[in-house]
Design a protein around this motif. Structure first.
Motif, PDB file in Angstrom:
ATOM      1  N   GLN A 148       3.000  -1.242  -6.708  1.00  0.00           N
ATOM      2  CA  GLN A 148       1.689  -1.038  -7.334  1.00  0.00           C
ATOM      3  C   GLN A 148       1.821  -0.597  -8.783  1.00  0.00           C
ATOM      4  OE1 GLN A 148      -1.416  -1.672  -6.573  1.00  0.00           O
ATOM      5  NE2 GLN A 148      -0.926  -2.495  -4.564  1.00  0.00           N
ATOM      6  N   THR A 171       0.810  -1.218   0.000  1.00  0.00           N
ATOM      7  CA  THR A 171       0.000   0.000   0.000  1.00  0.00           C
ATOM      8  C   THR A 171       0.844   1.270   0.000  1.00  0.00           C
ATOM      9  OG1 THR A 171      -0.129   0.096   2.420  1.00  0.00           O
ATOM     10  CG2 THR A 171      -1.830  -1.185   1.262  1.00  0.00           C
ATOM     11  N   TYR A 172       2.163   1.143   0.072  1.00  0.00           N
ATOM     12  CA  TYR A 172       3.026   2.316   0.130  1.00  0.00           C
ATOM     13  C   TYR A 172       2.935   3.071  -1.200  1.00  0.00           C
ATOM     14  CZ  TYR A 172       7.121   5.166   1.207  1.00  0.00           C
ATOM     15  OH  TYR A 172       7.974   6.214   1.461  1.00  0.00           O
ATOM     16  N   PRO A 173       2.516   4.355  -1.158  1.00  0.00           N
ATOM     17  CA  PRO A 173       2.240   5.075  -2.406  1.00  0.00           C
ATOM     18  C   PRO A 173       3.472   5.428  -3.238  1.00  0.00           C
ATOM     19  CG  PRO A 173       2.001   6.537  -0.525  1.00  0.00           C
ATOM     20  CD  PRO A 173       2.223   5.152   0.027  1.00  0.00           C
ATOM     21  N   HIS A 174       4.665   5.371  -2.657  1.00  0.00           N
ATOM     22  CA  HIS A 174       5.867   5.780  -3.387  1.00  0.00           C
ATOM     23  C   HIS A 174       6.690   4.590  -3.861  1.00  0.00           C
ATOM     24  CE1 HIS A 174       4.769   9.701  -1.997  1.00  0.00           C
ATOM     25  NE2 HIS A 174       4.800   9.280  -0.753  1.00  0.00           N
TER      26      HIS A 174
END
Length: 114
Positions: free
Chosen positions: A64, A57-60
């Motif tokens: 993903q 879930t880490y956006p950076h």
């Protein structure tokens, strides 16, 4: 200008040296398993350092990004092909997470003497 910024940040953080330099070095990747482990290592760093409780879930992270279809400069298809597609990519990371957590738990037990 950058030197004074670095000095200010270093004083605040109690550290020395350049802000954008560090203990980085090049490593020759000559084994397939090592490359796979490096991909997992990069993706799991936010979890290791306590930024998130689930690195997926880490956006950076590129984790993903590899699963999305929007344009990117990443070599997305190379990574997905390396892991034989989306499902295997996800399964590999899940398996490595279980293995890493299991090893961490075993180490904690050994250190604590239980």
């Amino acid at each position: 200008m950058f030197n004074s910024h670095a000095q200010t940040v270093n004083a605040l953080m109690g550290r020395t040296g350049g802000l954008f330099e560090g203990p980085f070095h090049r490593e020759w990747v000559d084994q397939d398993t090592y490359f796979s482990q490096l991909v997992f290592y990069m993706h799991s760093n936010p979890l290791k350092h306590g930024f998130v409780s689930d690195f997926t879930t880490y956006p950076h992270s590129s984790y993903q990004s590899h699963l999305l279809t929007k344009p990117t400069l990443l070599k997305r298809q190379f990574i997905l092909d390396w892991f034989d597609g989306h499902p295997s990519y996800i399964d590999f990371h899940a398996g490595m997470t279980r293995e890493t957590l299991s090893l961490a738990h075993a180490t904690t037990i050994r250190i604590c003497g239980h």
